[in-house]
Design an enzyme around this catalytic site. Structure first.
Site, PDB file in Angstrom:
ATOM      1  N   LYS A  23      44.920  48.861  38.831  1.00 44.60           N
ATOM      2  CA  LYS A  23      44.007  48.317  39.841  1.00 44.60           C
ATOM      3  C   LYS A  23      43.701  49.376  40.902  1.00 44.60           C
ATOM      4  O   LYS A  23      44.576  50.183  41.221  1.00 44.60           O
ATOM      5  CB  LYS A  23      44.684  47.130  40.555  1.00 44.60           C
ATOM      6  CG  LYS A  23      44.771  45.867  39.745  1.00 44.60           C
ATOM      7  CD  LYS A  23      45.360  44.736  40.586  1.00 44.60           C
ATOM      8  CE  LYS A  23      45.515  43.466  39.776  1.00 44.60           C
ATOM      9  NZ  LYS A  23      44.228  42.894  39.335  1.00 44.60           N
ATOM     10  N   ARG A  33      46.993  35.987  30.839  1.00 40.09           N
ATOM     11  CA  ARG A  33      46.722  35.199  29.637  1.00 40.09           C
ATOM     12  C   ARG A  33      47.733  35.511  28.532  1.00 40.09           C
ATOM     13  O   ARG A  33      47.973  34.677  27.669  1.00 40.09           O
ATOM     14  CB  ARG A  33      45.277  35.454  29.171  1.00 40.09           C
ATOM     15  CG  ARG A  33      44.990  36.881  28.780  1.00 40.09           C
ATOM     16  CD  ARG A  33      43.494  37.195  28.716  1.00 40.09           C
ATOM     17  NE  ARG A  33      42.897  37.269  30.049  1.00 40.09           N
ATOM     18  CZ  ARG A  33      41.617  37.539  30.280  1.00 40.09           C
ATOM     19  NH1 ARG A  33      40.783  37.735  29.269  1.00 40.09           N
ATOM     20  NH2 ARG A  33      41.150  37.590  31.504  1.00 40.09           N
TER      21      ARG A  33
HETATM   22  N1  BES Z   1      46.066  38.685  38.967  1.00 40.74           N
HETATM   23  C1  BES Z   1      44.747  39.073  38.643  1.00 40.74           C
HETATM   24  C2  BES Z   1      43.684  38.119  39.149  1.00 40.74           C
HETATM   25  C3  BES Z   1      43.555  37.966  40.643  1.00 40.74           C
HETATM   26  C4  BES Z   1      42.529  38.596  41.304  1.00 40.74           C
HETATM   27  C5  BES Z   1      44.411  37.150  41.336  1.00 40.74           C
HETATM   28  C6  BES Z   1      42.385  38.437  42.670  1.00 40.74           C
HETATM   29  C7  BES Z   1      44.262  36.983  42.702  1.00 40.74           C
HETATM   30  C8  BES Z   1      43.249  37.628  43.365  1.00 40.74           C
HETATM   31  C9  BES Z   1      44.605  39.152  37.110  1.00 40.74           C
HETATM   32  O1  BES Z   1      45.731  39.502  36.402  1.00 40.74           O
HETATM   33  C10 BES Z   1      43.589  40.193  36.825  1.00 40.74           C
HETATM   34  O2  BES Z   1      43.852  41.330  37.095  1.00 40.74           O
HETATM   35  N2  BES Z   1      42.460  39.790  36.278  1.00 40.74           N
HETATM   36  C11 BES Z   1      41.435  40.682  35.928  1.00 40.74           C
HETATM   37  C12 BES Z   1      40.940  40.268  34.579  1.00 40.74           C
HETATM   38  C13 BES Z   1      40.011  41.245  33.957  1.00 40.74           C
HETATM   39  C14 BES Z   1      40.720  42.543  33.681  1.00 40.74           C
HETATM   40  C15 BES Z   1      39.468  40.641  32.684  1.00 40.74           C
HETATM   41  C16 BES Z   1      40.348  40.568  36.971  1.00 40.74           C
HETATM   42  O3  BES Z   1      40.079  39.478  37.434  1.00 40.74           O
HETATM   43  O4  BES Z   1      39.791  41.584  37.352  1.00 40.74           O
HETATM   44 MN    MN Z   2      45.962  41.603  36.231  1.00 39.26          MN
END
Ligand code: BES
Ligand code: MN
Ligand code: ZN
Length: 503
Positions: free
Chosen positions: A280, A354
């Site tokens: 991230k 997931r």
């Molecule tokens: N934990 C995150 C989602 C999230 C985002 C939670 C903001 C709380 C606040 C999740 O694991 C994630 O990183 N999701 C990705 C999915 C994508 C890579 C398909 C996302 O939302 O960017």
């Molecule tokens: Mn994630």
């Protein structure tokens, strides 16, 4: 520690350092709300012009403090807006009570004279006060909050002596404690809360709750990394492999005698989400200790349902892992085998939720419950779609409808989202494995995630709550919500279970 008591007494005659009073908008202007009429009368005609010069409009959660100049028995009034007189719902008084208790700066005793003439309103007032008072100060050297704690809160209600009111008041304590425990787990930083320490904390809470005569009996099972491997839980192991703190799976079972319905709850327990090799950006990572909010919520919901003794069989599944980068971490391109044998091609290690949910959903579905609900801080896409106050709800029509109705009783915002037909193709588009975890198509990420989860539910009626927005408040406190972990979803799940108990 604050003590809370319930009393049927006149707000104008009650002795306390401050009294909380509701103000509603009526056709004739602002007026004291139900429960506070006597205060209005005792204060006299000067109240309305005073509110007007203070610029107080009576909006929900708006608060002003006004000295009483000996017109009533307490020196200070805390006036809180309740909006239109006709719309004073439990959700409104919960928010108002929360906002009011937070402005108390120097009072040892507080009386609350908000509308509490029904058990539902009374429960909401008592919950709001306890939820609004929550702060997370464990890591402050001076752990005393900036405002000295209120020692005694007296909730005034005309029905205080009725059994229904006494029960509602007792339930409010249990509900607020469950939400506040969830908030605490979410707020604990990831160097304190990792999968093994989280599982240990559940073990301790379970031991505490089930000890002694008359305590509820709750089953507890914890899978460590060896047992996860033996059971073929490749999703949890794949995600957790990059961390020095190994993954866990926690299962709680509440199986009261005579229960005819079995509900399963599954909660995402990523104790920290760096994204893994699909790392991230710095700004998106800072709050990722929140990524176990779903797990904290299902665990505390199960404990609460057991304390309340609701006649429904309930299982809670909490897969726990830390998504890190290391020589043991999964890579984009890896193929993982989920419990039961379905293979998944990983293309984005940041879509980890997931993967751990997949193992837990298969295990939950194997027990053939009447319905499964999962709750997860799953996708940023859902936050883009719905903002940070609403959760998306997806899945089988009947479960979505039941969750929506539960959320309305609970005063939490859920918004139904679709799983479009095309998502099926996309989820089945991997060239090397049974399923594609992610496909780099930018649009509809929250819907794709739900379509992926559906693959593991084996036709069991299922609902999915994506709480990525509302689980964590990055701004200042509002209503009964603090900064940080909110405990969002717990009261919706409680009402969902309660509705099945009533059937
Ligand atoms: N934990 C995150 C989602 C999230 C985002 C939670 C903001 C709380 C606040 C999740 O694991 C994630 O990183 N999701 C990705 C999915 C994508 C890579 C398909 C996302 O939302 O960017
Ligand atoms: Mn994630
Ligand atoms: Zn995540």
């Amino acid at each position: 520690m604050t003590s809370y008591t319930l009393r049927n007494a006149s707000p104008a005659k009650t002795r306390a350092d401050a009294v909380v009073v509701g103000i509603v908008k009526t056709a004739k202007g602002l007026a004291p709300a139900q429960g506070a009429e006597e205060i209005g009368t005792a204060y006299g005609r000067k109240l309305r012009p005073l509110l007007s010069s203070l610029g107080f409009a009576g909006k929900v959660g708006e608060v002003v403090k006004v000295p009483t100049n000996d017109t009533v028995n307490t020196p200070l009034l805390i006036l809180v807006g309740l909006g239109d007189e006709a719309d004073v719902t439990p959700a409104v008084v919960r928010r108002a009570a929360g906002a009011a208790v937070r402005v108390v700066s120097n009072a040892a005793s507080l009386a609350i004279a908000l509308p509490a003439q029904t058990p539902e309103l009374l429960r909401a007032v008592a919950e709001g006060a306890r939820l609004g008072a929550y702060t997370f100060t464990e890591f402050k050297r001076d752990s005393a909050p900036s405002t000295p704690g209120v020692a005694e809160v007296v909730v005034l209600s005309s029905i205080a002596r009725q059994n229904e009111a006494i029960d509602a008041f007792a339930a409010a304590e249990l509900v607020a404690d469950a939400v506040n425990s969830t908030r605490r787990w979410v707020n604990l930083p990831a160097n304190e809360l990792n999968p093994p320490s989280f599982a240990d904390a559940v073990r301790e809470a379970h031991a505490e709750l089930t000890k002694g005569k008359g305590a509820p009996s709750i089953g507890l099972e914890i899978w460590d990394e060896e047992r996860l491997a033996a059971d073929g839980c490749g999703g949890i192991l794949g995600v957790g492999g990059g961390s020095t703190t190994p993954p866990r799976l926690v299962k709680l079972t509440w199986s009261p005698e005579g229960a005819t319905t079995h509900l399963a709850l599954v909660g995402k327990g990523i104790t920290y989400d760096t994204g893994g090799y699909t790392i991230k950006p710095a700004g998106s990572m800072t709050t990722m200790k929140e990524d176990m909010a779903g797990a904290a919520t299902v665990i505390n919901t199960l404990f609460l349902v057991a304390k309340l003794g609701l006649p429904v069989k309930l299982t809670a599944w909490a897969p726990m892992a830390e998504n890190m980068v290391s020589g043991h971490a999964m890579r984009p391109g890896d193929v993982l085998s989920i419990h039961g044998g379905t293979t998944v091609e990983v293309s984005n290690t940041d879509a980890e939720g997931r993967l751990i949910l997949a193992d837990a959903l298969v295990m939950a579905a194997n027990e053939k419950p009447d319905a499964i609900v999962d709750i997860a801080t799953l996708t940023g896409a859902m936050v883009v779609a719905l903002g940070d106050k609403l959760a998306g709800v997806l899945g089988s029509d009947e479960v979505v409808a039941a969750l929506k109705s539960a959320s309305e009783t609970a005063g939490e915002g859920l918004w139904p989202m679709p799983i479009p037909e095309e998502m099926y193709e996309r989820v089945h588009s991997s060239k090397v494995a049974d399923l594609a975890q992610h496909d780099w198509v930018r649009w509809g990420g929250g819907l794709y995630a739900a379509a992926f989860l559906r693959e593991f539910t084996d036709g069991v009626p299922w609902g999915h709550l994506d709480i990525a927005g509302p689980a964590f408040n990055t701004g200042g406190p509002y209503g009964h919500q603090p900064s940080g972990g909110t405990g969002f979803g717990l009261t919706t799940l409680l009402e969902f279970v309660r509705a099945h108990a009533a059937q």
